[in-house]
Design an enzyme around this catalytic site. Structure first.
Site, PDB file in Angstrom:
ATOM      1  N   LYS A   1     -11.839  -8.044  -4.467  1.00 46.54           N
ATOM      2  CA  LYS A   1     -10.456  -8.143  -3.963  1.00 46.54           C
ATOM      3  C   LYS A   1     -10.158  -7.021  -2.962  1.00 46.54           C
ATOM      4  CE  LYS A   1      -6.821  -6.455  -6.440  1.00 46.54           C
ATOM      5  NZ  LYS A   1      -6.004  -5.575  -5.564  1.00 46.54           N
ATOM      6  N   ASN A   2     -10.467  -5.793  -3.338  1.00 48.91           N
ATOM      7  CA  ASN A   2     -10.055  -4.666  -2.500  1.00 48.91           C
ATOM      8  C   ASN A   2     -10.902  -4.514  -1.245  1.00 48.91           C
ATOM      9  OD1 ASN A   2      -8.049  -4.172  -4.279  1.00 48.91           O
ATOM     10  ND2 ASN A   2      -8.942  -2.316  -5.178  1.00 48.91           N
TER      11      ASN A   2
ATOM     12  N   ARG B   1       0.866  -4.150  -1.714  1.00 51.63           N
ATOM     13  CA  ARG B   1       0.709  -2.917  -0.950  1.00 51.63           C
ATOM     14  C   ARG B   1      -0.341  -3.028   0.168  1.00 51.63           C
ATOM     15  NH1 ARG B   1       1.794   2.528  -1.529  1.00 51.63           N
ATOM     16  NH2 ARG B   1       0.058   3.858  -0.962  1.00 51.63           N
TER      17      ARG B   1
ATOM     18  N   CYS C   1       1.789  -3.240  -7.151  1.00 50.19           N
ATOM     19  CA  CYS C   1       1.794  -2.825  -8.552  1.00 50.19           C
ATOM     20  C   CYS C   1       2.638  -1.568  -8.741  1.00 50.19           C
ATOM     21  CB  CYS C   1       0.376  -2.490  -8.992  1.00 50.19           C
ATOM     22  SG  CYS C   1      -0.641  -3.926  -9.259  1.00 50.19           S
TER      23      CYS C   1
ATOM     24  N   ARG D   1       3.282   6.015  -5.240  1.00 51.80           N
ATOM     25  CA  ARG D   1       2.471   5.401  -4.178  1.00 51.80           C
ATOM     26  C   ARG D   1       3.137   5.451  -2.796  1.00 51.80           C
ATOM     27  NH1 ARG D   1      -0.449   0.026  -6.226  1.00 51.80           N
ATOM     28  NH2 ARG D   1      -2.253   0.875  -5.178  1.00 51.80           N
TER      29      ARG D   1
ATOM     30  N   ASP E   1      -8.947   2.059 -11.583  1.00 47.62           N
ATOM     31  CA  ASP E   1      -8.733   0.626 -11.828  1.00 47.62           C
ATOM     32  C   ASP E   1      -9.459   0.122 -13.076  1.00 47.62           C
ATOM     33  OD1 ASP E   1      -7.076   0.450  -9.673  1.00 47.62           O
ATOM     34  OD2 ASP E   1      -8.458  -0.652  -8.375  1.00 47.62           O
TER      35      ASP E   1
ATOM     36  N   VAL F   1      -5.530   9.975 -10.616  1.00 48.92           N
ATOM     37  CA  VAL F   1      -5.301   9.325  -9.313  1.00 48.92           C
ATOM     38  C   VAL F   1      -3.838   8.897  -9.164  1.00 48.92           C
ATOM     39  CG1 VAL F   1      -6.007   7.432  -7.789  1.00 48.92           C
ATOM     40  CG2 VAL F   1      -7.717   8.607  -9.202  1.00 48.92           C
TER      41      VAL F   1
ATOM     42  N   ARG G   1      -3.425 -12.328  -9.597  1.00 50.07           N
ATOM     43  CA  ARG G   1      -3.533 -11.559  -8.353  1.00 50.07           C
ATOM     44  C   ARG G   1      -4.930 -10.999  -8.170  1.00 50.07           C
ATOM     45  NH1 ARG G   1       0.580  -6.869  -7.630  1.00 50.07           N
ATOM     46  NH2 ARG G   1      -0.857  -6.631  -5.898  1.00 50.07           N
TER      47      ARG G   1
HETATM   48  C1  UD1 Z   1      -6.419   1.405  -3.563  1.00 57.59           C
HETATM   49  C2  UD1 Z   1      -6.729   0.164  -4.352  1.00 57.59           C
HETATM   50  C3  UD1 Z   1      -6.264   0.316  -5.794  1.00 57.59           C
HETATM   51  C4  UD1 Z   1      -6.857   1.582  -6.397  1.00 57.59           C
HETATM   52  C5  UD1 Z   1      -6.630   2.802  -5.504  1.00 57.59           C
HETATM   53  C6  UD1 Z   1      -7.352   4.042  -5.985  1.00 57.59           C
HETATM   54  C7  UD1 Z   1      -6.596  -1.601  -2.697  1.00 57.59           C
HETATM   55  C8  UD1 Z   1      -5.900  -2.796  -2.183  1.00 57.59           C
HETATM   56  N1  UD1 Z   1      -6.057  -0.961  -3.755  1.00 57.59           N
HETATM   57  O1  UD1 Z   1      -5.011   1.572  -3.563  1.00 57.59           O
HETATM   58  O2  UD1 Z   1      -6.677  -0.825  -6.526  1.00 57.59           O
HETATM   59  O3  UD1 Z   1      -6.270   1.825  -7.657  1.00 57.59           O
HETATM   60  O4  UD1 Z   1      -7.082   2.528  -4.164  1.00 57.59           O
HETATM   61  O5  UD1 Z   1      -8.704   3.816  -6.093  1.00 57.59           O
HETATM   62  O6  UD1 Z   1      -7.656  -1.232  -2.207  1.00 57.59           O
HETATM   63  N2  UD1 Z   1      -1.121   8.594  -1.839  1.00 57.59           N
HETATM   64  C9  UD1 Z   1      -0.200   9.405  -1.228  1.00 57.59           C
HETATM   65  N3  UD1 Z   1       0.168   9.138   0.071  1.00 57.59           N
HETATM   66  C10 UD1 Z   1      -0.347   8.090   0.760  1.00 57.59           C
HETATM   67  C11 UD1 Z   1      -1.299   7.247   0.131  1.00 57.59           C
HETATM   68  C12 UD1 Z   1      -1.655   7.527  -1.179  1.00 57.59           C
HETATM   69  O7  UD1 Z   1       0.276  10.376  -1.827  1.00 57.59           O
HETATM   70  O8  UD1 Z   1       0.010   7.902   1.923  1.00 57.59           O
HETATM   71  C13 UD1 Z   1      -1.497   8.853  -3.249  1.00 57.59           C
HETATM   72  C14 UD1 Z   1      -1.071   7.701  -4.169  1.00 57.59           C
HETATM   73  O9  UD1 Z   1       0.249   7.837  -4.581  1.00 57.59           O
HETATM   74  C15 UD1 Z   1      -2.047   7.841  -5.311  1.00 57.59           C
HETATM   75  C16 UD1 Z   1      -3.322   8.360  -4.619  1.00 57.59           C
HETATM   76  O10 UD1 Z   1      -2.900   8.867  -3.357  1.00 57.59           O
HETATM   77  O11 UD1 Z   1      -1.607   8.801  -6.219  1.00 57.59           O
HETATM   78  C17 UD1 Z   1      -4.358   7.287  -4.402  1.00 57.59           C
HETATM   79  O12 UD1 Z   1      -3.837   6.242  -3.604  1.00 57.59           O
HETATM   80  P1  UD1 Z   1      -4.762   5.398  -2.609  1.00 57.59           P
HETATM   81  O13 UD1 Z   1      -6.163   5.873  -2.696  1.00 57.59           O
HETATM   82  O14 UD1 Z   1      -4.106   5.367  -1.276  1.00 57.59           O
HETATM   83  O15 UD1 Z   1      -4.677   3.962  -3.257  1.00 57.59           O
HETATM   84  P2  UD1 Z   1      -4.310   2.592  -2.580  1.00 57.59           P
HETATM   85  O16 UD1 Z   1      -4.982   2.497  -1.240  1.00 57.59           O
HETATM   86  O17 UD1 Z   1      -2.864   2.353  -2.674  1.00 57.59           O
END
Ligand code: UD1
Length: 413
Positions: free
Chosen positions: A19-20, A88, A112, A117, A297, A319, A389
């Site tokens: 998916k990701n 997202r 989610c 986030r 995850d 995370v 999903r």
């Molecule tokens: C992606 C995955 C999700 C997985 C996550 C971590 C997809 C579609 N989703 O989510 O399934 O759980 O990686 O492996 O690929 N953060 C910030 N600022 C930002 C972006 C992120 O502070 O601009 C923080 C988030 O709040 C979180 C951490 O960084 O605490 C990790 O987020 P991130 O790695 O960006 O996850 P996603 O890309 O949202």
């Protein structure tokens, strides 16, 4: 979803595409006018959502089995709110739209509910590459001609790294992302963008992207490591013996090592992971972290497994700050878990009992499915939409492993 638990699972299950990995690949189609063919696409609600997004932005989609062909030109720089608010990963269209049109208007994302986030790293990164970005009434407005540069991420965010890879792929000067995420799904996107014509190289602390005019290509999506891990844990928690086929075992090292530490037997034969449970299994300490650390995850699913371990376990969630939607529901099934800040303390119990529970997100839902498979009696999981999903044909795959599981559609009048 209704599960009558207590049966050890056995047999073989095939992993679907990740998916990701497919979600950013679909967005990559916005960067080109030539066709993009994507194979090994899982049949998931999130994939539908991402396709609805690129369609709304002007692309056309045809599908043959698990292969998608995305054609046509992106013709709009505004992403529709009703799509972006659902998921997202749709926010990833910001960089590609900005790079192509010189402007982009994308609502802040939904998805989610697992912590705050924010998207500050995405926005800061694009600013460093020359974008003017403002957020007004929940919509991100970005303008400007992007140029090369160096972006340092204070955290190796998966989404921010992908956003910068996508934008950088069409910027004619080098973009360097320092402290990038290195999840297999990020690497899969880099592989796709390279096949489209971008030059991407990796060194110890950075990714360098030299973009340019891209072309259409074909891409086969990597297997879903989180789905694979979920079925391995389904075998382990039921005291069963399962083979998870079509996986990439090297993407699951952290989970496999922890399972072995608990006493579970693991054997890898090429792309098949064979698991033989040992009952009882022991508790462990585990900490989630960016790849190659233990994946967040799989944290909820691993919580269910440890709820039935002998002795005490601790899980540190590093995370996301509040990814514990599954804990309250597991308590209702008889688990003994206490939350302490970012940690979960688990006292293993002898057995869980079926209950009516609610899935609050995709992986919390998967955790409840695992608990239900191991529990005595019947578990009714509401919120099936979350599972749809992220898990292709979950009830079919579980039934293939011998689980007693079925879906009841609610007729709301
Ligand atoms: C992606 C995955 C999700 C997985 C996550 C971590 C997809 C579609 N989703 O989510 O399934 O759980 O990686 O492996 O690929 N953060 C910030 N600022 C930002 C972006 C992120 O502070 O601009 C923080 C988030 O709040 C979180 C951490 O960084 O605490 C990790 O987020 P991130 O790695 O960006 O996850 P996603 O890309 O949202």
């Amino acid at each position: 979803m209704v599960i009558r638990g207590g049966r050890p699972l056995s047999g073989r299950v095939e992993v679907s595409g990740a998916k990701n990995a497919v979600l950013p690949a679909i967005v990559a189609s916005l960067l080109i006018d030539e066709p993009l063919t994507i194979g090994n696409v899982p049949d998931l609600r999130d994939v539908e959502t991402q396709l609805a997004l690129v369609e709304a932005l002007g692309k056309a989609i045809s599908r043959d089995g698990d292969t998608l062909v995305i054609t046509g030109e992106a013709s709009r720089a505004e992403a529709p709110e009703e799509v972006v608010s659902r998921m997202r990963a749709s926010f990833l269209c910001l960089g590609p739209l900005l790079a192509r049109f010189g402007e982009a208007h994308v609502p802040l994302p939904g998805g989610c509910v697992i912590g705050a986030r924010p998207v500050d790293l995405h926005l800061e990164g694009l600013r460093r590459l020359g974008a003017e970005v403002e957020v007004c009434e929940g919509v991100v407005h970005a303008r400007g001609r992007l140029h090369g540069g160096e972006v340092w991420l204070r955290y190796p965010s998966v989404g921010a790294t992908e956003q910068l890879l996508l934008a950088g792929a069409v910027i004619p000067e080098p973009v360097e992302v320092v402290n990038p995420a290195r999840e297999p799904e990020v690497m899969d996107l880099a592989r796709l963008l390279s096949a489209m014509g971008a030059e991407i190289s990796f060194s110890e602390d950075r990714i360098t992207i030299q973009g340019g005019k891209l072309r259409g290509t074909g891409h086969h999506v990597i297997p879903d490591r989180i789905e694979a891990g979920t079925y391995l844990l389904a075998g382990a928690i039921t005291g069963g013996e399962v083979e998870v086929a079509g996986a990439r075992p090297e993407h699951l090292t952290a989970l496999l090592v922890k399972l072995e530490e608990c006493g579970v037997g693991i054997a890898v034969e090429g792309r098949t992971i064979c698991l033989k449970a040992r009952v009882p299994w022991s508790g462990v300490e585990v900490e989630t972290a960016p790849y190659p650390g233990f994946p967040t995850d799989l944290q909820p699913q691993f919580t269910s497994f440890l709820a039935l371990a002998r002795g005490r376990s601790v899980i540190w969630e590093r995370v996301f700050e509040s990814r514990f939607g599954h804990v309250g529901e597991l308590l209702r099934m008889g688990a003994r878990i206490t939350l302490q800040g970012q940690a979960i303390l688990i006292e293993g119990v002898e057995g869980l009992r079926g209950a009516e529970v609610v899935a609050t997100d995709i992986r919390a839902g998967a955790a409840l499915v695992l608990a239900g498979l191991a529990a005595h009696g019947e578990t009714r999981i509401n919120g099936l939409d979350h599972l749809r999903r992220g898990y292709e044909n979950i009830e079919g795959k579980l039934a293939q492993l011998g689980a007693e599981v079925w879906v009841e559609e609610l007729n709301v009048t």
